[in-house]
Design a protein around this motif. Structure first.
Motif, PDB file in Angstrom:
ATOM      1  N   GLU A 268       0.835  -1.214   0.000  1.00 27.54           N
ATOM      2  CA  GLU A 268       0.000   0.000   0.000  1.00 27.54           C
ATOM      3  C   GLU A 268       0.866   1.258   0.000  1.00 27.54           C
ATOM      4  O   GLU A 268       0.537   2.246  -0.671  1.00 27.54           O
ATOM      5  CB  GLU A 268      -0.921   0.008   1.222  1.00 27.54           C
ATOM      6  N   GLU A 269       1.946   1.236   0.728  1.00 29.32           N
ATOM      7  CA  GLU A 269       2.839   2.404   0.761  1.00 29.32           C
ATOM      8  C   GLU A 269       3.515   2.609  -0.588  1.00 29.32           C
ATOM      9  O   GLU A 269       3.711   3.752  -1.040  1.00 29.32           O
ATOM     10  CB  GLU A 269       3.880   2.234   1.868  1.00 29.32           C
ATOM     11  N   LEU A 270       3.871   1.518  -1.242  1.00 30.67           N
ATOM     12  CA  LEU A 270       4.438   1.647  -2.592  1.00 30.67           C
ATOM     13  C   LEU A 270       3.416   2.263  -3.540  1.00 30.67           C
ATOM     14  O   LEU A 270       3.763   3.106  -4.382  1.00 30.67           O
ATOM     15  CB  LEU A 270       4.890   0.287  -3.113  1.00 30.67           C
ATOM     16  N   ASP A 271       2.145   1.861  -3.413  1.00 33.20           N
ATOM     17  CA  ASP A 271       1.100   2.476  -4.238  1.00 33.20           C
ATOM     18  C   ASP A 271       1.027   3.978  -3.986  1.00 33.20           C
ATOM     19  O   ASP A 271       0.904   4.777  -4.930  1.00 33.20           O
ATOM     20  CB  ASP A 271      -0.259   1.841  -3.927  1.00 33.20           C
ATOM     21  N   ASP A 272       1.099   4.373  -2.726  1.00 36.20           N
ATOM     22  CA  ASP A 272       1.027   5.801  -2.383  1.00 36.20           C
ATOM     23  C   ASP A 272       2.209   6.567  -2.963  1.00 36.20           C
ATOM     24  O   ASP A 272       2.040   7.658  -3.526  1.00 36.20           O
ATOM     25  CB  ASP A 272       0.988   5.981  -0.859  1.00 36.20           C
TER      26      ASP A 272
END
Length: 329
Positions: free
Chosen positions: A313-317
């Motif tokens: 999820e952090e990579l997506d952000d």
């Protein structure tokens, strides 16, 4: 007046032979014209030159030439019509132009213009090509000071066909990128500590690629791969001594003549000199002839992988934030 030719192979006193073609008789002597045949030539009767007989002998070459001309003309007309039709916009011509884009442009700009090591085309405006004529000139002549080389092998009609195709890509819906750009900005500034190496809107140390307009240049898939596999793809840059794209930020390791080992990224290189930026950020200008060892390490990168640093999820952000960076308009 009837003529025959002096026979160069003849050793007799008369020196004359019958026949109408020098290739059969040996030709006349250099520098001397044909001479009149003697009525009493010892070689027998005198052959006359016969135009009808010569034309009959030439019928096969003439027919072959006429047949070639008759069949070559339609091919020429077909090529001309294909070139003219490339920019006409019919479905068949669009397919031809798309194949031309794939063969000439997709290596850097991605299949369908989605971006790669060069800018994506799925955007309504191209900063360097506000008009179609400007884009045609960029295709044919390139952009000085960048890795975009001119395509001298393309005609102007082909360049205009590619221009129409690129403009059509700009009318496609924009890429949908999951994630929250606001949270991605926090990760960029805090956890990722990205400003240690990168510049963004004038802020940062600046030896790594400038990210101010990275969302205009690279697609989301490329950005994610750069975060988890930083050595998989390298940006390109132009060099005065090299034509075309030149791999930038190539990890290089050398051993100097004194036995000192240096490791860093290549800044520039020619036949004699290598400029290396060490891991400490200092520049080293090295005479290649004095090096004990020079090793280039493709597939490696000075940038660490963030595959285990961030969650999915952090990579997506973070990707969403980088994709939102379009630079000044």
């Amino acid at each position: 007046m009837r003529y025959c030719f002096r026979n160069q192979r003849s050793s007799g006193t008369s020196g004359f032979t019958s026949g109408f073609h020098p290739a059969q008789t040996g030709g006349w002597l250099p520098g001397q014209p044909p001479v009149a045949c003697r009525a009493g030539s010892r070689n027998g009767r005198i052959a006359r030159w016969n135009f009808a007989d010569t034309l009959l002998r030439m019928r096969l070459p003439i027919l072959t030439a006429l047949l070639w001309l008759a069949t070559a003309q339609p091919f020429q007309a077909q090529d001309q019509s294909a070139t003219t039709a490339t920019a006409s916009g019919s479905p068949d011509d669009s397919a031809l132009t798309e194949r031309l884009f794939v063969s000439q442009c997709a290596r850097c700009h991605g299949i369908g213009g989605t971006g790669g090591i060069a800018p994506a085309f799925r955007q309504p405006e191209l900063r360097r090509a506000p008009t179609d004529d400007a884009l045609v000139q960029i295709i044919l002549n390139g952009i000085p000071g960048t890795a975009m080389a001119g395509f001298w092998n393309l005609s102007e009609d082909e360049a205009r066909g590619l221009t129409a195709y690129v403009r059509s890509l700009g009318r496609l819906p924009p890429e949908t990128v999951p994630g929250d750009p606001a949270r991605g900005r926090e990760l960029y500034e805090m956890t990722g500590n990205c400003a240690t190496c990168h510049i963004l809107a004038g802020q940062g140390s600046g030896w790594a690629p400038d990210l101010t307009d990275v969302g205009r240049r690279l697609n989301a898939a490329f950005l994610r791969r750069a975060l988890v596999e930083p050595g998989a793809d390298r940006p390109v840059m132009p060099l005065p001594s090299v034509h075309g794209p030149y791999p930038a930020y190539l990890v290089t390791e050398v051993t100097t003549g004194s036995g000192k080992t240096l490791r860093g990224t290549r800044v520039s290189e020619d036949d004699f000199t290598l400029v290396l930026r060490g891991d400490d950020g200092r520049l080293h200008s090295l005479d290649k002839t004095s090096l004990r060892r020079l090793e280039k390490l493709p597939g490696q990168s000075p940038m660490p992988s963030y595959a285990t640093v961030f969650t999915v999820e952090e990579l997506d952000d973070l990707v969403a934030y980088l994709a939102s960076l379009k630079g000044a308009r």
